[in-house]
Design an enzyme around this catalytic site. Structure first.
Site, short mmCIF file in Angstrom:
data_model
loop_
_atom_site.label_atom_id
_atom_site.label_comp_id
_atom_site.label_asym_id
_atom_site.label_seq_id
_atom_site.Cartn_x
_atom_site.Cartn_y
_atom_site.Cartn_z
N THR A 158 2.12 -4.21 4.66
CA THR A 158 2.16 -4.37 6.12
C THR A 158 1.87 -5.80 6.59
O THR A 158 2.27 -6.15 7.70
CB THR A 158 1.14 -3.43 6.80
OG1 THR A 158 -0.16 -3.71 6.32
CG2 THR A 158 1.51 -1.98 6.56
N ASP A 159 1.21 -6.62 5.77
CA ASP A 159 0.81 -7.96 6.26
C ASP A 159 1.97 -8.73 6.88
O ASP A 159 1.84 -9.28 7.96
CB ASP A 159 0.24 -8.80 5.10
CG ASP A 159 -1.27 -8.75 5.03
OD1 ASP A 159 -1.81 -7.65 5.24
OD2 ASP A 159 -1.90 -9.79 4.77
N THR A 207 0.81 -1.21 0.00
CA THR A 207 0.00 0.00 0.00
C THR A 207 0.85 1.27 0.00
O THR A 207 0.52 2.26 -0.66
CB THR A 207 -0.93 -0.03 1.23
OG1 THR A 207 -1.72 -1.21 1.16
CG2 THR A 207 -1.85 1.17 1.26
N LYS A 209 2.53 -7.08 13.77
CA LYS A 209 1.27 -6.45 13.39
C LYS A 209 0.18 -6.99 14.31
O LYS A 209 -0.06 -8.20 14.33
CB LYS A 209 0.96 -6.75 11.92
CG LYS A 209 -0.27 -6.00 11.40
CD LYS A 209 -0.46 -6.13 9.90
CE LYS A 209 -1.62 -5.25 9.45
NZ LYS A 209 -1.85 -5.27 8.00
#
Lengths: 437, 437
Positions: free
Chosen positions: B177-178, B101, B254
């Site tokens: 970010t995953d 992203t 995360k």
């Protein structure tokens, strides 16, 4: 139990028995304390002392000198029976014990910790429980909770239902903490209960000065007397003994290996706090199922061939195929982020769909909603038939799939069950605010 | 890209093109906004509008009426080249882009989000970066981070090393970010770096008014100019744009599917905060590796046949046997509590030991130390040869085992590497206090 080999010889030579107060000197350091009995599987080299501080230490006898300080009393595990006469003004609470640290009792003569084989032992170790209620105890299992499995969840649910049918006004389930949240979720799905069912445990055994066992048990009995007729989980709220929290049994998780406030509500607030014997709702407007006179409903059919698989960078699709080939009936994936897994798994996920094996997606983030409609990978996973379950945590999702597949073989029905809130496991969409609370 | 099927016909009939400002009325509700290009895999029923609020909505064209308000400019992705003249007073920072992203750019004419195929695109979308440094951009991958794998970690590490060898004073790695925390851990083990390497991402794409992309990138460039010569991870500290946190790349995870402050240091404090372009240490006494003039060291050999397996009540021992039989070289278990798994796994864990396959235990609690010496199950697991790695989180443990098995085939050596702190991944024993912070 007992010592063997070189440690046995070492003790015999010094004329020392279990329960004696002794002084051990090794490498110019001395320790004084009560010689404890060994737990299961002793090696033959170590002895265990309970120090004045309350802590136990193990000492390798090689090179150590032992000295008898005071001869101790013989261990006495046969405590006198309690007067269990029923007080008609108090509610009847049943403690169903499955094992674990909370269900251990201390022999105060030796300081040794033994599993409580009957829940009566629990009461003897915690007689203050009788101030709050008439306590009926039943030990149905005596296992460490890492060895819990669906078969035992069902056995526990049946015992709880029996106690309710026999007139209990509330139930406390004593359980090891490792998998306590899996069991509290399972009991929620298996039991439609008219009275409170409170699962509790302890992070420190009751021979430790810092034990949380007693406060957790007392607080659970208070919760079991309350109006909250759900399966909840009651544990310490903070590191000190300030108060306990009552968590929804489907939205709670062990988050720390050692802290006493390890259990945390995920994506929601706890239902209530219990402080000095009084229960207060955390949010006055919160919904919960109220106590009633209806009969308990038991739905204890479970499908054990369900897998929980965590996704990681480099995971191979074969792992999905393996579970399909081994006859698994359902799979829960613990994906990344909003509910993703590597795209190389897609053909195997399609194969699961074609084999009528439901695959359910959760997130290893733990907090937040799964949403597979935001990114292209998520949409491809949805196209492969994978089911999204909103803000349900992975552990509860696994338990629910074990239960759902026990209720019906119809895959569409299973999907509907998984996506419908049954016991508080699927929450508000605005759960973003309940982060790390 | 583009519309097809019924949505295409619907737009053609109204004489509407991508980029036009239009008004859509459906069920008596009207929406006005810019018609966006569709992302990949469009269905044929929905069109996407960018509203004045900055948010995008999808509208099913069935039963909708469209009206052209203003004809838009044609999409223009060819932005003019920037003046990339080098300012000798500023440090040289390289942005290595892997996708995700944060590495998306917006076509401001149409509002559509496109992957940034070159890092120059990133700079064009965020020209303020040039205030802080001379920026050199390189897009080495363009993937969503759920598709990351060890092979790409190594490719990223080599690119970072190349940039350092070419004189970069600091590196920013743009990443989805995953799985960003798996990559930040991997880069830590693969790179011994004399300059900062800062991994960053975004939870909201830059076409959203609430995008965190810009602040995360700017803060990462500030961190890349600093004295902290480790691989770190830089993301929002709170839901609003107050400041960013710089986390140790091996102790971060995360923790929320959607929140912008989703990344959290586990069992430790973050190293630094970055607020309004200024970096401050969180703890003035904290240790970190300082910038130096030494050469970068690259250790990019990895063993991909490593599995991460989460334990759960009912897990069958066959899953361990499966990985042994499939030629896996190492296994990380995500156990319960202090590092436990059901005892029925013990014979298969013994078999792994006998097959020279290291099995490493972590805890699904995530927070706290693994300690297999407290309970009998833990001691049995240790006897079966399972390795304990203290407070290392499961994701970092998996990455480290992939790396350790790439460094040596000697199992004793692997065990030693796993239990030795290399890049901050194994912390203080007093990490109990860093819970949910």
């Amino acid at each position: 139990m007992g010592y063997k080999g070189s440690s046995q010889k070492f003790l015999e030579l010094s004329g020392i028995s279990i329960g004696d107060i002794i002084k051990i000197t090794k490498n110019n350091v001395s320790y004084q304390g009560i010689l404890l009995d060994r737990a299961e599987d002793p090696d033959d080299k170590h002895i265990v002392l309970k120090l004045d501080s309350g802590y136990n230490i193990g000492i390798d006898v090689v090179g150590a000198l032992a000295e008898l300080v005071t001869k101790g009393d013989k261990p006495n595990l046969e405590l006198p029976p309690l007067d269990m006469g029923k007080d008609v003004d108090k509610p009847d609470i049943s403690i169903v014990s499955t094992g674990g640290t909370v269900a251990s009792v201390v022999d105060y003569k030796t300081g040794a910790v033994h599993p409580a084989f009957t829940a009566d032992d629990l009461i003897r170790a915690n007689p203050e429980l009788l101030v709050h209620a008439n306590i009926n105890g039943e030990a149905i299992l005596n296992i460490l909770s890492e060895n819990m499995k669906p078969e035992y969840w069902a056995k526990t649910a049946r015992s709880v239902a029996d106690e309710i049918n026999n007139g209990a006004d509330g139930i406390v389930v004593a359980h090891g903490t490792d998998t306590m949240h899996y069991t509290s979720a399972a009991l929620n799905f298996m039991l439609d209960t008219p009275v409170p069912v409170v699962v509790t445990g302890a992070q420190r055994s009751s021979d430790r000065p810092s034990s949380d066992a007693f406060m957790n048990l007392i607080s659970s009995v208070v919760a079991a007397k309350s109006d909250i007729a759900e399966v909840t989980l009651c544990m310490h709220a903070e590191e000190d003994d300030s108060y306990c929290l009552l968590h929804r049994g489907t939205k709670v998780r062990k988050m720390h290996t050692t802290r006493r406030d390890t259990f945390r509500s995920i994506n929601t607030l706890p239902i209530a706090k219990i402080e000095k014997g009084k229960l207060k709702l955390v949010d006055k407007n919160s919904n919960y199922k109220k106590r009633s006179n209806e009969n308990v409903q038991l739905h204890d059919d479970l499908e054990e061939k369900v897998a929980l698989i965590k996704s990681y960078p480099g995971i191979e699709a074969d792992i999905i195929d393996y579970h399909i080939d081994k006859g698994y009936k359902g799979i829960v994936l613990e994906g990344t982020g909003l509910g993703h897994c590597p795209e190389n798994l897609l053909p195997s996920l399609e194969r699961a769909k074609d084999s009528d094996i439901p695959v359910v997606m959760t997130s290893q983030c733990l907090y937040g909603l799964v949403n597979m409609n935001v990114y292209s990978t998520g949409r491809k996973i949805v196209s492969a038939g994978v089911i999204s379950v909103f803000d349900m945590i992975p552990e509860t999702t696994y338990v629910k799939l074990v239960w759902a597949l026990g209720q019906t073989e119809n895959i569409e029905e299973v999907k509907k069950i998984m996506q419908t809130n049954i016991a508080g496991e699927i929450g508000e969409k605005s759960s973003e605010k309940y982060f790390l609370n």
